[in-house]
Scaffold this motif. Structure first.
Motif, PDB file in Angstrom:
ATOM      1  N   ALA A 269      11.232  54.287  24.976  1.00 14.65           N
ATOM      2  CA  ALA A 269      12.326  53.842  24.230  1.00 14.65           C
ATOM      3  C   ALA A 269      13.470  54.350  24.376  1.00 14.65           C
ATOM      4  N   ARG A 270      14.576  53.859  24.272  1.00  7.92           N
ATOM      5  CA  ARG A 270      16.047  54.292  24.235  1.00  7.92           C
ATOM      6  C   ARG A 270      16.822  54.922  23.043  1.00  7.92           C
ATOM      7  N   SER A 271      16.183  54.871  22.040  1.00 11.01           N
ATOM      8  CA  SER A 271      16.662  55.345  20.775  1.00 11.01           C
ATOM      9  C   SER A 271      15.452  55.665  19.895  1.00 11.01           C
ATOM     10  N   LEU A 344      25.985  56.184  16.230  1.00 10.56           N
ATOM     11  CA  LEU A 344      25.447  56.522  17.516  1.00 10.56           C
ATOM     12  C   LEU A 344      24.984  55.653  18.322  1.00 10.56           C
ATOM     13  N   ALA A 345      24.248  54.447  17.745  1.00 10.99           N
ATOM     14  CA  ALA A 345      23.591  53.541  18.546  1.00 10.99           C
ATOM     15  C   ALA A 345      24.581  52.908  19.415  1.00 10.99           C
ATOM     16  N   LYS A 350      26.359  52.362  25.360  1.00  8.73           N
ATOM     17  CA  LYS A 350      27.437  52.498  26.523  1.00  8.73           C
ATOM     18  C   LYS A 350      26.655  53.239  27.669  1.00  8.73           C
ATOM     19  N   LEU A 351      26.126  54.097  27.382  1.00  6.36           N
ATOM     20  CA  LEU A 351      25.305  54.944  28.462  1.00  6.36           C
ATOM     21  C   LEU A 351      24.356  54.194  29.271  1.00  6.36           C
ATOM     22  N   GLN A 356      20.011  57.166  28.520  1.00  6.43           N
ATOM     23  CA  GLN A 356      19.403  56.919  27.282  1.00  6.43           C
ATOM     24  C   GLN A 356      17.991  57.356  26.850  1.00  6.43           C
ATOM     25  N   HIS A 357      17.108  57.126  27.979  1.00  6.58           N
ATOM     26  CA  HIS A 357      15.688  57.632  27.772  1.00  6.58           C
ATOM     27  C   HIS A 357      15.752  59.193  27.917  1.00  6.58           C
ATOM     28  N   VAL A 358      16.834  59.837  28.630  1.00  2.00           N
ATOM     29  CA  VAL A 358      16.815  61.345  28.640  1.00  2.00           C
ATOM     30  C   VAL A 358      17.122  61.869  27.036  1.00  2.00           C
TER      31      VAL A 358
END
Length: 474
Positions: A269-271, A344-345, A350-351, A356-358
């Motif tokens: 996931a990225r969030s 925040l999303a 934009k990253l 996003q994974h980190v």
């Protein structure tokens, strides 16, 4: 009894399957019900009566809600009593000691309560029972007038003690009638073996590392050891719980049931919001449908939405255990989801994808510290060590030993926590004449792979006494 128990694997399951397929269709549900009650009573026989009480409670109030459907006030009253009865069961057996201890601490009283052992899987079967009466009230499901059929739904042993939380309307028709053919049974066996391998080969190995590190005072750990510990626990809880869900889904298929998926590679996931759409899916959707939406969801303005999210996630944390650290863990994720919702999303979007994974992995591991630690003091001390704020060494001999002894397990854990196998399957199909070139090879090699996994699991189970299931205590 647990699925990774030799008695279950070589005695209970073979006998139940044999009897189930010998008897006629009209008797199959009774065989499964009897097997489920025996399964639950194996470790703590007296608590089977608690489950029977839960079944009777929800059966009676389901009938009352349906009988007085046209009388809105009575229907609401019966639903309220049913929900309060289910909550009371949880309150007495899961939270009574917690409340008494906190009353004593706050008011300096000396109330005494004999420690109440936690019945295995009480949160899971109670939530299933509550979803039944709520769905009957909402007309999302027909009332079940056959007591034995409702008993089977609540007590069905494949998903009884650690989920997934099965909604009644998803299996109501399957309880009445279901078919099992060879392909479905074979698929169930494969899924069960995969889940067993996740549990025995991976989760148990990571558990040994995590338990060893988290039993050490945080101030005595190096930065590297602290990170190894939380990575190990993050992988342990994933393979432990997703492995159990795989085994439950596989067992369900062996008996003709189709349960919904409970995990979908959450660590990719990225969030945080996406993570919880992939992790313990049945619990997330349960709280969404039965708590968040009835509270108003996002329909009553942004401020009320924030309050609803924080309430839901605090309750989610408390569902996991009678501890302030669990509540803090739930509240922590509630805050993060609120932050993502209010802006925040957009920043994360934009990253770059790797960043996003980190972000997600670090955020989740911080949360797992509170989930795993026994107290706030240890949680904060552990986090300080992780981020080099405890004046400890960066690397020590303990960290090097863990890396040397477990590097292969960590590598396998990371590989199988991402969808590399589905990706490879799609790649192979796209690059080859799949039917002619691959299917014949797989038909020979895959059974060998599953057999080897089963043999390795058996060897490890015979030679090891470390075999916990994390979610049994919830």
């Amino acid at each position: 009894m647990v699925f990774s128990n030799l008695v279950f694997l070589f005695v209970f399951l073979p006998i139940v399957l044999l009897v189930y397929y010998i008897v006629g269709n009209s008797v199959k549900n009774y065989v499964l019900l009897l097997a489920s009650l025996l399964f639950y009573a194996w470790g703590e026989p007296k608590y089977v009566f608690l489950m029977l009480f839960s079944i009777a409670l929800n059966y009676i109030f389901g009938l009352l809600i349906d009988t007085y459907r046209k009388n809105l006030s009575l229907k609401k009253l019966f639903l309220t009593i049913a929900i309060l009865g289910n909550v009371l069961i949880l309150g007495i057996f899961k939270y009574a000691n917690f409340f008494v201890d906190n009353i004593n601490n706050i008011f300096h009283t000396s109330l005494e309560l004999e420690p109440i052992p936690l019945p295995i899987g009480i949160s899971f079967f109670t939530f299933q029972a509550m979803s039944y009466v709520i769905d009957v009230y909402r007309k999302d499901a027909e009332v079940q007038k056959n007591l034995f059929s409702l008993s089977l739904y609540i007590s069905l042993f494949p998903q009884l003690v650690a989920g997934p939380i099965v909604r009644y309307n998803t299996v109501a028709e399957q309880i009445k009638k279901r078919m099992v053919h060879l392909d479905k049974f074979t698929e169930g066996v494969k899924r069960f073996i995969v889940g067993l391998a996740k549990k025995v080969i991976l989760a148990n190995s990571f558990g040994e590392v995590a338990d060893g590190i988290f039993s050490t005072p945080a101030g005595e750990l190096s930065v590297a050891t602290a990170w190894i510990g939380i990575i190990a626990y993050s992988l342990q809880i994933y393979f432990d719980f997703s492995g159990y869900s795989d085994m439950a889904i596989g067992l369900g298929k062996m008996f003709g049931f189709d349960f919904l998926e409970n995990f979908n590679y959450p660590y990719i996931a990225r969030s945080v919001s996406e993570f919880w759409r992939r992790w313990h899916i049945s619990l997330s959707t349960w709280f969404k449908d039965y708590v968040y939406i009835p509270l108003g969801g996002n329909r009553k303005g942004p401020n009320r939405t924030i309050i609803n999210l924080l309430i839901v996630w605090t309750i989610t944390g408390f569902w996991h255990g009678a501890s302030w650290t669990f509540m803090a863990w739930g509240f922590y994720f509630g805050i993060l989801i609120v932050l993502e919702r209010i802006g925040l999303a957009k920043i994360l979007a934009k990253l770059s994808t790797p960043l996003q994974h980190v972000y997600l992995i670090i955020i989740v591991m911080i949360g797992w510290v509170f989930f795993r630690a026994d107290s706030f003091s240890y949680s904060f001390a552990y986090l300080k060590t992780m981020f080099g704020m405890n004046a400890t060494r960066f690397v020590d001999g303990q960290a090097l030993i863990y890396v040397n002894d477990y590097w292969m397990i960590f590598a396998l854990g990371i590989i199988f926590s991402i969808p590399i196998i589905p990706w490879l399957r799609k790649k192979i199909i796209s690059l080859t004449n799949y039917e002619k070139a691959i299917v014949p090879v797989l038909s020979i090699t895959l059974p060998v792979v599953y057999m080897m996994l089963m043999v390795v699991c058996m060897i490890l189970l015979v030679n090891s006494t470390y075999n916990p299931f994390i979610y049994f205590r919830f």
